[in-house]
Enzyme design. Structure first.
Site, PDB file in Angstrom:
ATOM      1  N   ASN A 266       2.444 -22.462  -4.406  1.00 31.07           N
ATOM      2  CA  ASN A 266       3.000 -23.366  -5.416  1.00 31.07           C
ATOM      3  C   ASN A 266       3.496 -22.529  -6.603  1.00 31.07           C
ATOM      4  O   ASN A 266       2.702 -21.994  -7.382  1.00 31.07           O
ATOM      5  CB  ASN A 266       1.902 -24.349  -5.854  1.00 31.07           C
TER       6      ASN A 266
ATOM      7  N   ASP B 255      -7.659 -26.046  -6.535  1.00 31.47           N
ATOM      8  CA  ASP B 255      -7.235 -27.400  -6.187  1.00 31.47           C
ATOM      9  C   ASP B 255      -7.364 -28.246  -7.442  1.00 31.47           C
ATOM     10  O   ASP B 255      -8.297 -28.062  -8.237  1.00 31.47           O
ATOM     11  CB  ASP B 255      -8.082 -27.969  -5.049  1.00 31.47           C
TER      12      ASP B 255
ATOM     13  N   HIS C 107      -6.378 -28.069 -17.881  1.00 31.78           N
ATOM     14  CA  HIS C 107      -7.419 -27.993 -16.846  1.00 31.78           C
ATOM     15  C   HIS C 107      -7.374 -26.636 -16.132  1.00 31.78           C
ATOM     16  O   HIS C 107      -8.366 -25.958 -15.976  1.00 31.78           O
ATOM     17  CB  HIS C 107      -7.180 -29.133 -15.848  1.00 31.78           C
ATOM     18  N   ARG C 108      -6.154 -26.225 -15.703  1.00 32.35           N
ATOM     19  CA  ARG C 108      -6.002 -24.975 -14.951  1.00 32.35           C
ATOM     20  C   ARG C 108      -6.369 -23.781 -15.831  1.00 32.35           C
ATOM     21  O   ARG C 108      -7.071 -22.874 -15.401  1.00 32.35           O
ATOM     22  CB  ARG C 108      -4.558 -24.856 -14.441  1.00 32.35           C
TER      23      ARG C 108
ATOM     24  N   GLY D 164       4.745 -31.850 -11.380  1.00 29.52           N
ATOM     25  CA  GLY D 164       3.796 -32.868 -10.906  1.00 29.52           C
ATOM     26  C   GLY D 164       3.740 -34.068 -11.836  1.00 29.52           C
ATOM     27  O   GLY D 164       4.772 -34.650 -12.201  1.00 29.52           O
ATOM     28  N   TYR D 165       2.532 -34.426 -12.236  1.00 29.30           N
ATOM     29  CA  TYR D 165       2.296 -35.609 -13.064  1.00 29.30           C
ATOM     30  C   TYR D 165       2.436 -35.323 -14.567  1.00 29.30           C
ATOM     31  O   TYR D 165       2.090 -36.179 -15.381  1.00 29.30           O
ATOM     32  CB  TYR D 165       0.889 -36.140 -12.810  1.00 29.30           C
ATOM     33  N   ASP D 166       2.899 -34.145 -14.943  1.00 30.51           N
ATOM     34  CA  ASP D 166       2.955 -33.783 -16.368  1.00 30.51           C
ATOM     35  C   ASP D 166       3.660 -34.831 -17.242  1.00 30.51           C
ATOM     36  O   ASP D 166       3.205 -35.079 -18.364  1.00 30.51           O
ATOM     37  CB  ASP D 166       3.637 -32.417 -16.552  1.00 30.51           C
TER      38      ASP D 166
HETATM   39  P1  IMP Z   1      -2.760 -29.466  -5.240  1.00 30.02           P
HETATM   40  O1  IMP Z   1      -3.865 -28.950  -6.091  1.00 30.02           O
HETATM   41  O2  IMP Z   1      -1.751 -28.404  -4.949  1.00 30.02           O
HETATM   42  O3  IMP Z   1      -3.264 -30.182  -4.031  1.00 30.02           O
HETATM   43  O4  IMP Z   1      -1.942 -30.485  -6.120  1.00 30.02           O
HETATM   44  C1  IMP Z   1      -2.409 -31.758  -6.393  1.00 30.02           C
HETATM   45  C2  IMP Z   1      -1.368 -32.588  -7.063  1.00 30.02           C
HETATM   46  O5  IMP Z   1      -1.569 -32.502  -8.459  1.00 30.02           O
HETATM   47  C3  IMP Z   1       0.097 -32.279  -6.819  1.00 30.02           C
HETATM   48  O6  IMP Z   1       0.793 -33.496  -6.750  1.00 30.02           O
HETATM   49  C4  IMP Z   1       0.496 -31.515  -8.048  1.00 30.02           C
HETATM   50  O7  IMP Z   1       1.865 -31.687  -8.354  1.00 30.02           O
HETATM   51  C5  IMP Z   1      -0.381 -32.158  -9.093  1.00 30.02           C
HETATM   52  N1  IMP Z   1      -0.702 -31.209 -10.128  1.00 30.02           N
HETATM   53  C6  IMP Z   1      -1.435 -30.075  -9.992  1.00 30.02           C
HETATM   54  N2  IMP Z   1      -1.518 -29.440 -11.164  1.00 30.02           N
HETATM   55  C7  IMP Z   1      -0.825 -30.177 -12.056  1.00 30.02           C
HETATM   56  C8  IMP Z   1      -0.539 -30.004 -13.437  1.00 30.02           C
HETATM   57  O8  IMP Z   1      -0.929 -29.031 -14.086  1.00 30.02           O
HETATM   58  N3  IMP Z   1       0.194 -30.978 -14.011  1.00 30.02           N
HETATM   59  C9  IMP Z   1       0.648 -32.063 -13.319  1.00 30.02           C
HETATM   60  N4  IMP Z   1       0.427 -32.256 -12.036  1.00 30.02           N
HETATM   61  C10 IMP Z   1      -0.314 -31.314 -11.408  1.00 30.02           C
END
Ligand code: IMP
Length: 188
Positions: free
Chosen positions: A7, A66, A174-175, A147-149
């Site tokens: 990603n 994740d 969070h990250r 993503g959901y930002d």
């Molecule tokens: P995964 O961790 O790659 O399975 O992602 C989970 C989902 O959360 C995906 O739809 C990502 O686009 C979304 N996502 C993960 N990190 C973020 C973020 O920092 N901001 C917004 N959406 C996120």
């Protein structure tokens, strides 16, 4: 450092936090182009599954992460289903539209993002969690991030993550919180 992810958004955010002290490698850098299974049923489990998959297959120490969006009024959904909430296409627009529709007319819009980083070293796993509390906006706001930002208003902000500069998101996300714990553990 090998980050077991393809990603590019996540790789970019973590690279920005590392600065130029380390070179961050993603899965494509070790010629891994396959989709790694994420079938464990929990965010922690999926992070561990991804890191162990790469360790087992390539014999390399690495970390994986994740992330889930947990919405209080939706009983903490989408949670582990965050990526494919509106279907297998993993379409962020459809995912956001589904959350907004489910919250339509609801007063309580509290939500949080939760990231778990799993670090595998010589076959042993450690995990690091980062959480940012916030609210779901009434509609999409902003174009940055991924993503959901656009629908997530962190902490007491009226601005979404998608309206923030990368360094502003990285200060509270969070990250970033999970990754800072990981860096403290590594003493870097
Ligand atoms: P995964 O961790 O790659 O399975 O992602 C989970 C989902 O959360 C995906 O739809 C990502 O686009 C979304 N996502 C993960 N990190 C973020 C973020 O920092 N901001 C917004 N959406 C996120």
């Amino acid at each position: 450092m090998l980050f077991a992810s393809s990603n590019q958004n996540k790789i970019r955010e973590i690279s920005e936090m590392l600065g130029d002290r380390f070179q961050l490698l993603g899965l494509e850098d070790v010629q891994c182009y396959e989709e790694i299974p994420e079938t464990s049923g929990t965010i922690e489990g999926n992070a561990i599954q991804k890191a162990m998959y790469v360790y087992d297959k390539y014999g390399l120490d690495c970390f994986a992460e994740d992330t889930g969006l947990e919405v209080k009024a939706l009983d903490m959904r989408p949670g582990v289903y965050t990526a494919r909430y509106a279907g297998e296409a993993k379409d962020p627009e459809a995912n956001m539209a589904k959350v907004l529709a489910e919250l339509s007319g609801r007063g309580d819009r509290m939500a949080r993002f939760r990231t778990v980083i799993a670090y595998v070293k010589k076959g042993e796993v450690m995990t690091f969690e980062g959480i940012v509390e916030g609210n779901i906006a009434l509609a999409k706001q902003g174009e940055k991030g991924f993503g959901y930002d656009p629908i997530f208003l962190p902490e007491q902000n009226q601005r979404s993550f998608a309206q923030m500069e990368p360094h502003e998101k990285n200060a509270i996300s969070h990250r970033a919180r999970a990754f800072r714990k990981f860096m403290e553990f590594l003493k870097i």
